[in-house]
Scaffold this motif. Structure first.
Motif, mmCIF file in Angstrom:
data_model
loop_
_atom_site.group_PDB
_atom_site.id
_atom_site.type_symbol
_atom_site.label_atom_id
_atom_site.label_comp_id
_atom_site.label_asym_id
_atom_site.label_seq_id
_atom_site.Cartn_x
_atom_site.Cartn_y
_atom_site.Cartn_z
ATOM 1 N N MET A 1 34.557 54.702 140.728
ATOM 2 C CA MET A 1 34.636 55.593 141.864
ATOM 3 C C MET A 1 36.020 55.486 142.509
ATOM 4 S SD MET A 1 32.142 55.685 145.130
ATOM 5 C CE MET A 1 32.195 57.064 146.209
ATOM 6 N N ASN A 2 36.649 56.627 142.795
ATOM 7 C CA ASN A 2 37.984 56.684 143.363
ATOM 8 C C ASN A 2 37.894 56.939 144.864
ATOM 9 O OD1 ASN A 2 40.601 57.186 144.100
ATOM 10 N ND2 ASN A 2 41.011 58.590 142.417
ATOM 11 N N ASN A 3 38.333 55.974 145.673
ATOM 12 C CA ASN A 3 38.287 56.112 147.124
ATOM 13 C C ASN A 3 39.653 56.400 147.725
ATOM 14 O OD1 ASN A 3 35.533 55.663 147.308
ATOM 15 N ND2 ASN A 3 35.797 53.458 147.302
ATOM 16 N N ASN A 4 40.622 56.809 146.917
ATOM 17 C CA ASN A 4 41.959 57.097 147.416
ATOM 18 C C ASN A 4 41.959 58.382 148.225
ATOM 19 O OD1 ASN A 4 43.104 54.864 146.195
ATOM 20 N ND2 ASN A 4 43.533 55.951 144.305
ATOM 21 N N LEU A 5 42.571 58.318 149.408
ATOM 22 C CA LEU A 5 42.708 59.512 150.240
ATOM 23 C C LEU A 5 43.893 60.334 149.753
ATOM 24 C CD1 LEU A 5 42.226 57.933 153.778
ATOM 25 C CD2 LEU A 5 40.600 59.349 152.528
ATOM 26 N N VAL A 6 43.736 61.647 149.765
ATOM 27 C CA VAL A 6 44.811 62.561 149.379
ATOM 28 C C VAL A 6 44.791 63.763 150.316
ATOM 29 C CG1 VAL A 6 44.809 61.899 146.941
ATOM 30 C CG2 VAL A 6 43.342 63.757 147.701
ATOM 31 N N GLY A 7 45.852 64.550 150.268
ATOM 32 C CA GLY A 7 45.900 65.811 151.002
ATOM 33 C C GLY A 7 45.713 65.646 152.495
ATOM 34 N N SER A 8 45.015 66.600 153.088
ATOM 35 C CA SER A 8 44.791 66.608 154.523
ATOM 36 C C SER A 8 44.009 65.385 154.988
ATOM 37 C CB SER A 8 44.056 67.891 154.936
ATOM 38 O OG SER A 8 44.879 69.019 154.725
ATOM 39 N N ASP A 9 43.120 64.862 154.131
ATOM 40 C CA ASP A 9 42.384 63.644 154.490
ATOM 41 C C ASP A 9 43.353 62.480 154.712
ATOM 42 O OD1 ASP A 9 39.925 64.944 154.334
ATOM 43 O OD2 ASP A 9 39.633 64.373 152.228
ATOM 44 N N LEU A 10 44.372 62.388 153.872
ATOM 45 C CA LEU A 10 45.369 61.335 154.009
ATOM 46 C C LEU A 10 46.187 61.528 155.287
ATOM 47 C CD1 LEU A 10 46.879 58.854 153.039
ATOM 48 C CD2 LEU A 10 48.261 60.362 151.576
ATOM 49 N N ALA A 11 46.584 62.753 155.570
ATOM 50 C CA ALA A 11 47.354 63.026 156.795
ATOM 51 C C ALA A 11 46.552 62.628 158.036
ATOM 52 C CB ALA A 11 47.746 64.499 156.855
ATOM 53 N N ARG A 12 45.273 62.978 158.072
ATOM 54 C CA ARG A 12 44.421 62.600 159.213
ATOM 55 C C ARG A 12 44.334 61.084 159.348
ATOM 56 N NH1 ARG A 12 41.688 67.222 157.863
ATOM 57 N NH2 ARG A 12 40.404 66.182 156.312
ATOM 58 N N ALA A 13 44.165 60.395 158.225
ATOM 59 C CA ALA A 13 44.052 58.932 158.243
ATOM 60 C C ALA A 13 45.351 58.298 158.739
ATOM 61 C CB ALA A 13 43.691 58.410 156.858
ATOM 62 N N MET A 14 46.482 58.820 158.334
ATOM 63 C CA MET A 14 47.767 58.276 158.768
ATOM 64 C C MET A 14 47.946 58.446 160.278
ATOM 65 S SD MET A 14 50.076 59.562 155.563
ATOM 66 C CE MET A 14 51.623 58.796 156.058
ATOM 67 N N LEU A 15 47.569 59.604 160.797
ATOM 68 C CA LEU A 15 47.662 59.838 162.237
ATOM 69 C C LEU A 15 46.675 58.949 162.988
ATOM 70 C CD1 LEU A 15 48.028 63.705 162.128
ATOM 71 C CD2 LEU A 15 49.804 62.085 162.837
ATOM 72 N N ASN A 16 45.475 58.787 162.438
ATOM 73 C CA ASN A 16 44.461 57.938 163.073
ATOM 74 C C ASN A 16 44.881 56.477 163.140
ATOM 75 O OD1 ASN A 16 42.645 59.966 163.707
ATOM 76 N ND2 ASN A 16 41.531 59.760 161.773
ATOM 77 N N ARG A 17 45.660 56.025 162.161
ATOM 78 C CA ARG A 17 46.092 54.621 162.181
ATOM 79 C C ARG A 17 47.263 54.400 163.127
ATOM 80 N NH1 ARG A 17 49.322 53.412 156.528
ATOM 81 N NH2 ARG A 17 51.177 54.577 157.123
ATOM 82 N N TRP A 65 48.335 74.107 162.007
ATOM 83 C CA TRP A 65 47.879 74.501 160.676
ATOM 84 C C TRP A 65 46.554 73.832 160.382
ATOM 85 C CZ3 TRP A 65 52.834 73.307 161.876
ATOM 86 C CH2 TRP A 65 53.767 74.307 161.677
ATOM 87 N N LYS A 66 45.786 74.473 159.528
ATOM 88 C CA LYS A 66 44.477 73.948 159.107
ATOM 89 C C LYS A 66 44.633 72.824 158.076
ATOM 90 C CE LYS A 66 39.991 74.402 159.411
ATOM 91 N NZ LYS A 66 39.318 73.899 160.582
ATOM 92 N N TYR A 67 45.661 72.893 157.238
ATOM 93 C CA TYR A 67 45.869 71.917 156.164
ATOM 94 C C TYR A 67 47.275 71.338 156.232
ATOM 95 C CZ TYR A 67 41.715 74.209 154.435
ATOM 96 O OH TYR A 67 40.446 74.723 154.337
ATOM 97 N N ALA A 68 47.379 70.045 155.962
ATOM 98 C CA ALA A 68 48.676 69.363 155.959
ATOM 99 C C ALA A 68 48.648 68.256 154.910
ATOM 100 C CB ALA A 68 48.972 68.788 157.339
ATOM 101 N N VAL A 69 49.538 68.346 153.935
ATOM 102 C CA VAL A 69 49.595 67.389 152.829
ATOM 103 C C VAL A 69 50.855 66.533 152.982
ATOM 104 C CG1 VAL A 69 49.740 67.144 150.320
ATOM 105 C CG2 VAL A 69 48.389 69.012 151.325
ATOM 106 N N PRO A 70 50.707 65.216 153.153
ATOM 107 C CA PRO A 70 51.881 64.357 153.319
ATOM 108 C C PRO A 70 52.824 64.434 152.119
ATOM 109 C CG PRO A 70 49.895 63.178 153.923
ATOM 110 C CD PRO A 70 49.456 64.457 153.268
#
Length: 83
Positions: A1-17, A65-70
């Motif tokens: 199972m791959n738990n790596n964050l990508v795309g907008s999910d990764l951007a949200r996680a980076m801002l949350n941290r 924007w609705k989507y943001a990819v780091p």
């Protein structure tokens, strides 16, 4: 199972941290569309995202924007290009 964050999910996680800004390719259509702008060398769609509010990513200019990819912005050196 791959738990790596990508795309907008990764951007949200980076801002949350606590990241103060995250350079991202942006789109209101999809993560894939945001990446397409990079592949087409449309760098006008890359912004420093500073917050995620009310389901939108917001840059330092106040645009949203609705989507943001780091993405990475790096400077090339003379050695890297073989000059």
């Amino acid at each position: 199972m791959n738990n790596n964050l990508v795309g907008s999910d990764l951007a949200r996680a980076m801002l949350n941290r606590g990241d103060k800004q995250v350079w991202c390719a942006v789109s209101n259509d999809s993560d894939g569309q945001a990446l397409t702008t990079i592949n087409e060398a449309d760098y006008s769609c890359i912004y420093p995202i500073v917050t995620y509010t009310n389901d939108y990513f917001v840059c330092n200019e106040g645009k949203s924007w609705k989507y943001a990819v780091p993405v990475r912005r790096v400077e090339l050196s003379q050695n890297e290009i073989g000059f």
